[in-house]
Structures are given as structure tokens and as C-alpha cells.
Design an enzyme around this catalytic site. Structure first.
Site: not given
Ligand code: UD1
Length: 352
Positions: A35-36, A128, A152, A156, A201
Site C-alpha cells: 500500500d502507498n 464496484s 471513477y 473500474k 460515504n
Molecule cells: C458511493 C459512490 C459509488 C462508490 C461507493 C464506494 C456516489 C454517487 N456513489 O456509493 O460510486 O462505489 O460510494 O464506497 O458517490 N448519503 C446521505 N448523506 C451522506 C452520505 C450519503 O444521505 O452524508 C446517502 C446517499 O445519498 C445514498 C446513501 O446515503 O443514498 C449511500 O451513499 P454512499 O455511502 O455515499 O454510497 P453510494 O452513493 O451508494
């Protein structure tokens, strides 16, 4: 010692890499982590050693360093590689696509060239569910069209296409794992999600609010066509995901060619259901506010997991509550003794 138990994990100190390292080490594999440290810390290597009671090797280096890769593969007599190393922020990939294509695509090419030159042909690749883009139907199976909507996701998919061509041209066994939404931590609380850059996330953001490190969770959109209006995702416990890699390694031992598998639970939960489960497990109240939809988000996304179940003989076994409980145990332990579940307002209410 059988050569096939020596596994190189590129990106091995990251969130999924470190949990997979632990799962494999505990099952008797010899793991080498490369890992870097771009978004992780070498401290997780000690956590893996402590929890498993076994040693593992850490090498700091970049996935694009072909001569280092060859040295590592040869010196450690690697039998198979799990390739986690990569950048994973959607927003960063839009701002800086060159870095994303360099790390994710060029890095994968460097790894393939090093493996070919050392005669190593078994590879498990971290892909992913983002490669599917906007779902055309649900649940999403592996035959769903791939149409990623950001650099991104495209990086992939480019990797998957390269891997498919490489597998077709030679005697390779390449398994692409399309992850849905990993969440949670190892049950020991000693290993968890530790990004060194700011998380975006859902679960890491919720845990920051639970710890009092952030004031409010912004819920991106409450007008989706879902039961409660918030986004629905297929959250999968990171240890289930880690165990899915062992199943993929076993499959790669005996198969030839190229395969893709969804790794998810098949069950969708909304953002608000996740918040509620986290409140219950942490005893903390999670302040939230609704804000506009996040660009690029879809209403619902969850997996058809029947292929992994039938072919890999693997299924996710842990619940949403286990994801939240393990996350909270990990982040509250790391935040120190001043975070006590019994001190929280919600747990007092619940206890009365
Ligand atoms: C996101 C990425 C996806 C990536 C994955 C990696 C986007 C649009 N998609 O997935 O490409 O493979 O992470 O881990 O970024 N949410 C909130 N508030 C927050 C954070 C998230 O409401 O502060 C909601 C989002 O709108 C979504 C859900 O939680 O409905 C999940 O979000 P997240 O954990 O970022 O995952 P993905 O968007 O599914």
C-alpha cells in the site's frame, strides 16, 4: 508451505483490504500487504497481527511501480493476488480524472505485466456496483448492462474490460468482485473504516455525528420513489465482504478465464433505516437534516446475489444491526474512553 497460500493484497491497508487480510490470515493464508498509504495507515497491520495472532508482511509502495511489484511477487513466492489498490471517490474522480485513470487503470496494467512476467495467473479484482450506472432493473444481476456515470466508475469498467481481454488471451483465472455498499467493522472493534481523507460515504458520516465530531447528517434527498423517500442501498458487512474474497480465491484456484460476481446482501435499506439502526446500536441521537439530492445518486440499488451463492457458495450472513454495532464499537473505542454509550441522551431515554 504451499505456494498457493501466499497472497499479495494490493491496497492491503485500506478498509476492505485490511478486513480481507484479517479474514485470510485467520484462515491460515500468508498475506503480504502492499500500500502507498494514500488513504490509510500502517497501524492496521498491527491490528491484523493482534487480532489474528499471526504475522503478516507490509510493504509501502505504489501500484504503478512495476519493478517493485515484480520483486514482491518473486521474493514472497506469491501464488495469487487480490487487487484492491485504487482511488474511490466519485467527486475527486470528476475533478481529477487523470489521477483516477493513472492509479486505477495504469496501476492494474502494471500489476498484470508484473504477474505475467513472474508467471502468476490468479487474480481477484476489486470492482464496484458503480460499473452498472443507473439501474435499468432491480435487483441488479451480473448480466445488467454496464454504463458507469463518472470517471471513477469508468476507470473500474476499463479495468474489467482489460482483465477480460487478458484472461481471453492466456491461461489466467480472473475474478471481478462488484461490491455493493460495504459497512461496519471487525467484531473485535480493533479494525474498522479509517480513511485519512474526509469521508463521504453514509456510515462513516453517521458515525462522525454519533461521536459529536460532526453536527448534522445531511440526508441527500427525501423525495425519491422509495418507501420513505430516501435512497435505498445494499449495505453489506465488511467481514461478509472479506469472506467473499476467500470464496473467490478458492474459485480462482480451480477455474480458468474471467468471471464477475456481485457481492451484496440482496436486501435494500434506506438512509433513514440505517440512521435508526445506528441510533439503536450506539444509544446516540443522530441529528439529521434533509438537503437536495446529491448529483449522480440513484433512488435504489441492490444486488441479485444468486450467482455468488451458487458458484462461490458464499452468502452474506450479518445484519444491518451488526454493521452498526460493530462500527460504533470501533469508532467509539478509537475516540477514547470519553465516549460512553451509557452517557448518551438516547440510551438514558431507552433505559428508563
Ligand atoms: C458511493 C459512490 C459509488 C462508490 C461507493 C464506494 C456516489 C454517487 N456513489 O456509493 O460510486 O462505489 O460510494 O464506497 O458517490 N448519503 C446521505 N448523506 C451522506 C452520505 C450519503 O444521505 O452524508 C446517502 C446517499 O445519498 C445514498 C446513501 O446515503 O443514498 C449511500 O451513499 P454512499 O455511502 O455515499 O454510497 P453510494 O452513493 O451508494
Amino acid at each position: 508451505m504451499s505456494r498457493n497460500t501466499n497472497i499479495l493484497l494490493t491496497g492491503g491497508t485500506g478498509y476492505i483490504g485490511s478486513h480481507t487480510a484479517l479474514a485470510l490470515t485467520s484462515r491460515g493464508y500468508n498475506v503480504v500487504l502492499l500500500d502507498n498509504l494514500a488513504n490509510s495507515s500502517a497501524e492496521v497491520v498491527d491490528a491484523v497481527r493482534t487480532i489474528s495472532g499471526r504475522d503478516c508482511t507490509f510493504i509501502e509502495g505504489d501500484i504503478r511501480d512495476g519493478s517493485l511489484l515484480k520483486d514482491v511477487l518473486r521474493k514472497h513466492q506469491i501464488g495469487s493476488v487480490i487487487h484492491f489498490a485504487g482511488l474511490k471517490s466519485v467527486s475527486d474522480s470528476i475533478e481529477d480524472p487523470i489521477s483516477y485513470y493513472s492509479t486505477n487503470v495504469v496501476g492494474t496494467l502494471e500489476l498484470l505485466a508484473a504477474m505475467a512476467s513472474e508467471g502468476i495467473s490468479k487474480l481477484v479484482f476489486s470492482s464496484s456496483a458503480t460499473v452498472y450506472g443507473v439501474p435499468a432493473y432491480l435487483p441488479i444481476d451480473e448480466a445488467h448492462p454496464t454504463s458507469p456515470v463518472n470517471p471513477y466508475g469508468r476507470s473500474k469498467l476499463h479495468c474489467e474490460e482489460i482483465l477480460r481481454d487478458v484472461a481471453a488471451a492466456g491461461d489466467w483465472s480472473i475474478v471481478c468482485l462488484r461490491y455493493f455498499n460495504p459497512a461496519g467493522a471487525h467484531e473485535s472493534a480493533l479494525l474498522g473504516e479509517r480513511p485519512t481523507s474526509r469521508p463521504n460515504n453514509l456510515l462513516p458520516v453517521i458515525s462522525e455525528v454519533a461521536l459529536g465530531q460532526s453536527a448534522t447528517l445531511q440526508v441527500y434527498g427525501n423525495d425519491y420513489d422509495t418507501p420513505d423517500g430516501t435512497g435505498v442501498r445494499d449495505f453489506i458487512h465488511v467481514m461478509d465482504l472479506a469472506e467473499g474474497h476467500e470464496a473467490a480465491l478458492r474459485f480462482a484456484e480451480t477455474s480458468r478465464g474471467f468471471e464477475t460476481f456481485n457481492l451484496g446482501t440482496g436486501q435494500g435499506y434506506s438512509v433513514l433505516e440505517m440512521v435508526q439502526a445506528y441510533e439503536q446500536e450506539s444509544g446516540r441521537s443522530i441529528a439529521r437534516a434533509f438537503s437536495p439530492r446529491r448529483p449522480g445518486d440513484v433512488a435504489s440499488c441492490y444486488a441479485d446475489t444468486s450467482k455468488a451463492s451458487q458458484v462461490l457458495n458464499w452468502q452474506a450472513a450479518r445484519s444491518l444491526h451488526q454493521m452498526c454495532a460493530s462500527s460504533w464499537a470501533n469508532v467509539s473505542a478509537e475516540a477514547g474512553a470519553h465516549v460512553e454509550v451509557s452517557d448518551s441522551p438516547l440510551s438514558k431515554i431507552v433505559d428508563q
